[in-house]
Each structure stands twice: as structure tokens, then as C-alpha cells.
Design a protein around this motif. Structure first.
Motif, PDB file in Angstrom:
ATOM      1  N   THR A 123       0.285   1.909 -11.035  1.00  0.00           N
ATOM      2  CA  THR A 123       0.593   1.012  -9.548  1.00  0.00           C
ATOM      3  C   THR A 123       1.579   1.965  -8.160  1.00  0.00           C
ATOM      4  O   THR A 123       0.863   2.465  -7.127  1.00  0.00           O
ATOM      5  CB  THR A 123       1.091   0.415  -9.207  1.00  0.00           C
ATOM      6  OG1 THR A 123       0.932  -0.837 -10.295  1.00  0.00           O
ATOM      7  CG2 THR A 123       1.877  -0.365  -7.838  1.00  0.00           C
ATOM      8  N   CYS A 124       2.106   2.848  -8.602  1.00  0.00           N
ATOM      9  CA  CYS A 124       2.805   4.273  -7.806  1.00  0.00           C
ATOM     10  C   CYS A 124       1.415   5.091  -7.559  1.00  0.00           C
ATOM     11  O   CYS A 124       1.387   5.946  -7.102  1.00  0.00           O
ATOM     12  CB  CYS A 124       4.199   5.049  -8.240  1.00  0.00           C
ATOM     13  SG  CYS A 124       5.357   3.610  -8.054  1.00  0.00           S
ATOM     14  N   GLY A 184      -1.087   3.632  -5.209  1.00  0.00           N
ATOM     15  CA  GLY A 184      -0.403   3.293  -4.173  1.00  0.00           C
ATOM     16  C   GLY A 184      -0.293   5.052  -2.963  1.00  0.00           C
ATOM     17  O   GLY A 184      -0.153   4.778  -2.197  1.00  0.00           O
ATOM     18  N   PHE A 223      -3.134   5.387  -0.945  1.00  0.00           N
ATOM     19  CA  PHE A 223      -3.700   4.803  -0.178  1.00  0.00           C
ATOM     20  C   PHE A 223      -2.603   5.064   0.506  1.00  0.00           C
ATOM     21  O   PHE A 223      -3.164   5.944   1.932  1.00  0.00           O
ATOM     22  CB  PHE A 223      -3.603   3.386  -1.039  1.00  0.00           C
ATOM     23  CG  PHE A 223      -4.482   2.942  -1.352  1.00  0.00           C
ATOM     24  CD1 PHE A 223      -6.233   2.235  -0.308  1.00  0.00           C
ATOM     25  CD2 PHE A 223      -4.193   2.706  -2.660  1.00  0.00           C
ATOM     26  CE1 PHE A 223      -7.137   1.758  -0.820  1.00  0.00           C
ATOM     27  CE2 PHE A 223      -5.844   1.659  -2.622  1.00  0.00           C
ATOM     28  CZ  PHE A 223      -7.247   1.502  -2.255  1.00  0.00           C
ATOM     29  N   LEU A 224      -1.552   5.536   0.461  1.00  0.00           N
ATOM     30  CA  LEU A 224      -0.679   5.994   1.791  1.00  0.00           C
ATOM     31  C   LEU A 224      -0.644   7.273   1.979  1.00  0.00           C
ATOM     32  O   LEU A 224      -0.616   7.924   3.655  1.00  0.00           O
ATOM     33  CB  LEU A 224       1.119   5.857   0.580  1.00  0.00           C
ATOM     34  CG  LEU A 224       1.399   5.309   0.166  1.00  0.00           C
ATOM     35  CD1 LEU A 224       2.842   5.495  -0.092  1.00  0.00           C
ATOM     36  CD2 LEU A 224       1.946   3.901   2.022  1.00  0.00           C
ATOM     37  N   SER A 248      -5.554   0.433   3.728  1.00  0.00           N
ATOM     38  CA  SER A 248      -4.806  -0.849   3.332  1.00  0.00           C
ATOM     39  C   SER A 248      -5.374  -1.268   2.166  1.00  0.00           C
ATOM     40  O   SER A 248      -6.860  -0.971   2.006  1.00  0.00           O
ATOM     41  CB  SER A 248      -5.317  -2.297   4.228  1.00  0.00           C
ATOM     42  OG  SER A 248      -4.835  -3.035   3.796  1.00  0.00           O
ATOM     43  N   PRO A 249      -4.985  -1.426   1.390  1.00  0.00           N
ATOM     44  CA  PRO A 249      -5.416  -1.656   0.056  1.00  0.00           C
ATOM     45  C   PRO A 249      -6.564  -3.041  -0.938  1.00  0.00           C
ATOM     46  O   PRO A 249      -6.628  -3.069  -1.374  1.00  0.00           O
ATOM     47  CB  PRO A 249      -4.576  -1.175  -1.184  1.00  0.00           C
ATOM     48  CG  PRO A 249      -2.740  -1.200  -0.313  1.00  0.00           C
ATOM     49  CD  PRO A 249      -3.397  -1.352   1.110  1.00  0.00           C
ATOM     50  N   TRP A 250      -5.924  -3.960   0.661  1.00  0.00           N
ATOM     51  CA  TRP A 250      -6.688  -5.207   0.557  1.00  0.00           C
ATOM     52  C   TRP A 250      -7.849  -5.734   0.387  1.00  0.00           C
ATOM     53  O   TRP A 250      -7.962  -6.408   0.015  1.00  0.00           O
ATOM     54  CB  TRP A 250      -5.749  -6.564   0.294  1.00  0.00           C
ATOM     55  CG  TRP A 250      -4.148  -5.842   0.597  1.00  0.00           C
ATOM     56  CD1 TRP A 250      -3.038  -5.540   1.167  1.00  0.00           C
ATOM     57  CD2 TRP A 250      -3.383  -6.200  -0.638  1.00  0.00           C
ATOM     58  NE1 TRP A 250      -1.126  -5.785   0.805  1.00  0.00           N
ATOM     59  CE2 TRP A 250      -1.853  -6.029  -0.297  1.00  0.00           C
ATOM     60  CE3 TRP A 250      -3.671  -6.318  -1.701  1.00  0.00           C
ATOM     61  CZ2 TRP A 250      -0.721  -5.884  -1.279  1.00  0.00           C
ATOM     62  CZ3 TRP A 250      -2.528  -6.621  -2.678  1.00  0.00           C
ATOM     63  CH2 TRP A 250      -1.447  -6.565  -2.604  1.00  0.00           C
ATOM     64  N   GLU A 256     -10.845   2.582  -5.247  1.00  0.00           N
ATOM     65  CA  GLU A 256      -9.636   2.855  -5.360  1.00  0.00           C
ATOM     66  C   GLU A 256      -8.925   1.289  -5.260  1.00  0.00           C
ATOM     67  O   GLU A 256      -8.338   0.799  -5.634  1.00  0.00           O
ATOM     68  CB  GLU A 256      -8.819   3.332  -4.658  1.00  0.00           C
ATOM     69  CG  GLU A 256      -9.422   5.087  -5.028  1.00  0.00           C
ATOM     70  CD  GLU A 256     -10.300   5.571  -4.147  1.00  0.00           C
ATOM     71  OE1 GLU A 256     -10.677   6.415  -4.515  1.00  0.00           O
ATOM     72  OE2 GLU A 256     -11.295   4.907  -3.789  1.00  0.00           O
ATOM     73  N   TRP A 277      -6.283  -1.137  -7.596  1.00  0.00           N
ATOM     74  CA  TRP A 277      -5.066  -1.265  -6.894  1.00  0.00           C
ATOM     75  C   TRP A 277      -5.511  -3.286  -6.998  1.00  0.00           C
ATOM     76  O   TRP A 277      -3.733  -3.328  -7.234  1.00  0.00           O
ATOM     77  CB  TRP A 277      -5.519  -1.234  -5.590  1.00  0.00           C
ATOM     78  CG  TRP A 277      -4.125  -1.808  -4.837  1.00  0.00           C
ATOM     79  CD1 TRP A 277      -4.119  -3.209  -4.111  1.00  0.00           C
ATOM     80  CD2 TRP A 277      -2.291  -1.751  -4.593  1.00  0.00           C
ATOM     81  NE1 TRP A 277      -2.570  -3.507  -3.672  1.00  0.00           N
ATOM     82  CE2 TRP A 277      -1.957  -2.318  -4.001  1.00  0.00           C
ATOM     83  CE3 TRP A 277      -2.204  -0.515  -5.158  1.00  0.00           C
ATOM     84  CZ2 TRP A 277      -0.631  -2.432  -3.761  1.00  0.00           C
ATOM     85  CZ3 TRP A 277      -0.351  -0.715  -5.461  1.00  0.00           C
ATOM     86  CH2 TRP A 277       0.338  -1.361  -4.616  1.00  0.00           C
ATOM     87  N   CYS A 331      -3.841  -2.772 -10.764  1.00  0.00           N
ATOM     88  CA  CYS A 331      -2.891  -2.223 -10.678  1.00  0.00           C
ATOM     89  C   CYS A 331      -0.919  -3.651 -10.266  1.00  0.00           C
ATOM     90  O   CYS A 331      -0.905  -3.788 -11.378  1.00  0.00           O
ATOM     91  CB  CYS A 331      -2.197  -1.284 -10.544  1.00  0.00           C
ATOM     92  SG  CYS A 331      -2.826   0.441 -10.596  1.00  0.00           S
ATOM     93  N   PHE A 332      -1.390  -4.134  -9.244  1.00  0.00           N
ATOM     94  CA  PHE A 332      -0.935  -5.117  -8.847  1.00  0.00           C
ATOM     95  C   PHE A 332      -0.553  -5.831  -9.342  1.00  0.00           C
ATOM     96  O   PHE A 332       0.899  -6.593  -9.591  1.00  0.00           O
ATOM     97  CB  PHE A 332      -1.697  -5.142  -7.336  1.00  0.00           C
ATOM     98  CG  PHE A 332      -0.022  -5.993  -7.167  1.00  0.00           C
ATOM     99  CD1 PHE A 332       0.646  -5.430  -5.618  1.00  0.00           C
ATOM    100  CD2 PHE A 332      -0.827  -7.554  -6.589  1.00  0.00           C
ATOM    101  CE1 PHE A 332       1.360  -6.808  -5.111  1.00  0.00           C
ATOM    102  CE2 PHE A 332       0.498  -8.266  -5.884  1.00  0.00           C
ATOM    103  CZ  PHE A 332       1.894  -8.041  -5.387  1.00  0.00           C
TER     104      PHE A 332
END
Length: 375
Positions: A72-73, A76, A79-80, A85-87, A216, A220, A223-224
């Protein structure tokens, strides 16, 4: 008055016809999808081998939670750095959530199985997922279901029985102290993992095919959802055998755990990229190379495999190979039927326009009008 008839428009028609031919681009995307899926299978096989290394010291709960946090890191951070936005789009979030839920459940059951059983046996049982994918494709997507699917299912299930029978007999003697699950329960968990993995393939294909969604985003969600479900389940299984460690933790085990997370994310990424270009049935079948990779890795790094396990794995491979040949034949037939209308076009095989069809073509009318004006 005489003049020269100019036909400058003819080459442009031929060029536009050649540029509109989608076959080279389609073939290139097909090759990219196949290569990405094969590399994803190799990455997942390496992750499975590293899980066996981690299990020498870490508990199942340690491996699952550590992998979930690290992957997850990793995603993440991607995307950072992109400030995105990862959604994903709103209309796909339901399917993406379902994809994440099925994917993380499949991985949890899969890791539990490969810790309880030998690596090659676990992946051999897990390799029945193309059969489940064919059945789910018929029920959910309306894909055809023929007798070849039934034959492949029978062969794969016979292979699973042989693998489970040998491991069950071995566990009564020298392997009993190493297994915290009964082999029969481990086989059931691996079959459930294969079923959920097949559902993951179908949902991933649904959100990736024909869209500009980045790979991705589904990764994501996986992972989430994995981290969320493990966070809910951890208090209930912490004091059980799933949280019991088998030895002292060393830096080698931590490095192996980081490798599990990296290979898992890489395998998911490549698998998702492949589903943009190839259908779910073909993708699931290509992932069976993970079984071959696992056998090679186990023979090189772990040791030999049992004869009944080899027979069982061979039956599973025969079942999946028969289904693979059927799917590839259907894909080739569809490709030929899609390209057949081009043969009836006004352009010949050489790409030139026939003189008999020039009168019916818009360019032909323009040439005639210009000739009359010059005359």
C-alpha cells in the motif's frame, strides 16, 4: 482543346486506407498483453517462493500484514509523486471495489495454502482458476461454454485429488509438525483462492478493456482493500495459530518480506496491464506459467517434488492446455472473420484502386468532371 487528366487524389485514398488498417496496432497490443502477463506470472511465482522463506520465522499474520502495509505504501507513493487521485472514475468504483475485495481474499487464502503445503503442490491446485474463469465468464459475461470446458475441469480436479492425497499421506509422518492446517483444509482454501482469482480477472477485464484507466488504480484498490480487511480480521486471529511465529526474526526474513510485497505489486501491475489488451480467458491461461516457474524455482532452491505431485500437476497442465488450445483457436477464428470484409473492398491486395471501380468512387467522379472541363 486537350489536357492532361490529373489524378492526385488517388494516392491519398490509398494512403488513408492503409492508415485506417488497425491490424498492426492490434497485433502490437496483443503481444504487449501476452508479454506483460507472462512476466506477471514469473513475478508472482517469485513472491510465492519468498513467502516460504518468510514462513521459517514469521507467522502467517506477520506475512499478510507486512505485505499489505508495504505494498500500500509503494502504490501510494506512486500516486503522491504524480499528484493524482487513486480512486478512479465514479462509474467504475463499484467494480474496482469488488475487484479489490476478491483479489485480497484470493491472496490471503493462497498464502495460507502455500504455507501449509509444498510450493509446487499449492500452485498446481491454484492453477485450476482458468476453469473457474470459463464458468464465471459463461454465467456473468455470457461467454460460450462447451464440452472442452467440462473435460478440462475433470482433468484439473483429478490432478488436485492426487496432489492432496500425496501430501495428506506425507503429513502423517515427517511433515506433521510443519503444518498448522490439515492438508484437506489447505486444498479447499486454495480452490477458493482460485475461484476468487477468476472473479478478479473478469472484473479487471471489465474496467480495463476499452478505457483509459491506469493500471495503478485497480492495483491500489487491491492494496487498500487488503489492508482494510486485514485490519478488521487481525484482532480475531491474533491469538490463534495464524499469529504464532516459528522462530526468531532476522534481517533475511525482513528482506524476504519486502521482496514479497514488491513482487506482489509488480505481478498485479503486469497482470492488469495485460488485461487491457487480451481477453480474460487468455490472460488466466497465460498465468499458468506460474506453475512452471514455481516447479523450476522449487527444484533449484528447495528440493525435489513427489511423483504423485508431478502426475497431479501434469493432469492440471493437460486440462488447462486443452482449454488454451480451444481459446486460441476461437481467437484466431474471430480475427480472421474480422479481417475478411477487407478483401471485398475496392482496394486490391496491392493497395491500388481498380480502374473498373474508379467510376463509382468519389475520386472517379472528380476525375471525369475535370476531364470534361479541360476538353
Amino acid at each position: 482543346m486537350t489536357g492532361t487528366i490529373r489524378t492526385r487524389s488517388q494516392p491519398s485514398v490509398v494512403a488513408s486506407h492503409e492508415e485506417s488498417d488497425p491490424k498492426p496496432h492490434h497485433c502490437s497490443g496483443h503481444v504487449r498483453g501476452i508479454l506483460a502477463t507472462l512476466l506477471g506470472a514469473l513475478s508472482l511465482a517469485i513472491a510465492a517462493l519468498l513467502v516460504k522463506v518468510c514462513a521459517k520465522s514469521l507467522s502467517t499474520l506477520d506475512i499478510l500484514c507486512g505485505r499489505a502495509i508495504l505494498q500500500t505504501c509503494f502504490v501510494g507513493v506512486v500516486f503522491l509523486t504524480r499528484c493524482e487521485s487513486p480512486w478512479g472514475p465514479r462509474n467504475l468504483r463499484g467494480w474496482l471495489s469488488l475487484r479489490g475485495f476478491l483479489g485480497c481474499c484470493a491472496v490471503v487464502f493462497y498464502f495460507m495454502g502455500i504455507i501449509a503445503l509444498p510450493l509446487s503442490d499449492s500452485i498446481s491446485i491454484y492453477s485450476v482458476k482458468p476453469i473457474f474463469a470459463a464458468l464465471l465468464g459463461a454465467c456473468v459475461l455470457g461467454e460460450p461454454l462447451t464440452c472442452i470446458h467440462a473435460i478440462a475441469t475433470g482433468l484439473s480436479l483429478c490432478g488436485c485429488i492426487l496432489v492432496a492425497k500425496e501430501e495428506h499421506g506425507a503429513s502423517k509422518s515427517k511433515h506433521a509438525a510443519d503444518l498448522y492446517l490439515d492438508p484437506v483444509i489447505a486444498v479447499v482454501l486454495l480452490l477458493l483462492a482460485a475461484l476468487m482469482a477468476a472473479g478478479t480477472t473478469i472484473t479487471t477485464r471489465k474496467v480495463m478493456a476499452g478505457t483509459a484507466l491506469k493500471a495503478e488504480v485497480p492495483v491500489w484498490y487491491f492494496c487498500f482493500m487488503d489492508l482494510l480487511l486485514l485490519g478488521i480480521a487481525t484482532p480475531f486471529v491474533y491469538g490463534t495459530s495464524f499469529g504464532k511465529r516459528s522462530g526468531d526474526i532476522s534481517w533475511q526474513h525482513l528482506v524476504a518480506l519486502a521482496g514479497v510485497a514488491i513482487c506482489s505489486v509488480l505481478g498485479q501491475q503486469l497482470f492488469t496491464l495485460g488485461l487491457r489488451h487480451i481477453p480474460s480467458a487468455l490472460s488466466t491461461l497465460l498465468l499458468q506459467m506460474e506453475t512452471v516457474d514455481a516447479f523450476i524455482l522449487q527444484i533449484v532452491f528447495v528440493g525435489k517434488v513427489g511423483p504423485m505431485s508431478l502426475v497431479g500437476a501434469s493432469l492440471i497442465c493437460i486440462g488447462t492446455a486443452s482449454l488454451a488450445l480451444f481459446e486460441l483457436r476461437e481467437t484466431r477464428r474471430d480475427a480472421e472473420s474480422d479481417s475478411s470484409p477487407l478483401s471485398g473492398d475496392s482496394c486490391g491486395a496491392s493497395g491500388s484502386i481498380d480502374s473498373r471501380d474508379l467510376e463509382s468512387h468519389p475520386v472517379g467522379h472528380a476525375v471525369e468532371e475535370e476531364a470534361e472541363h479541360l476538353n
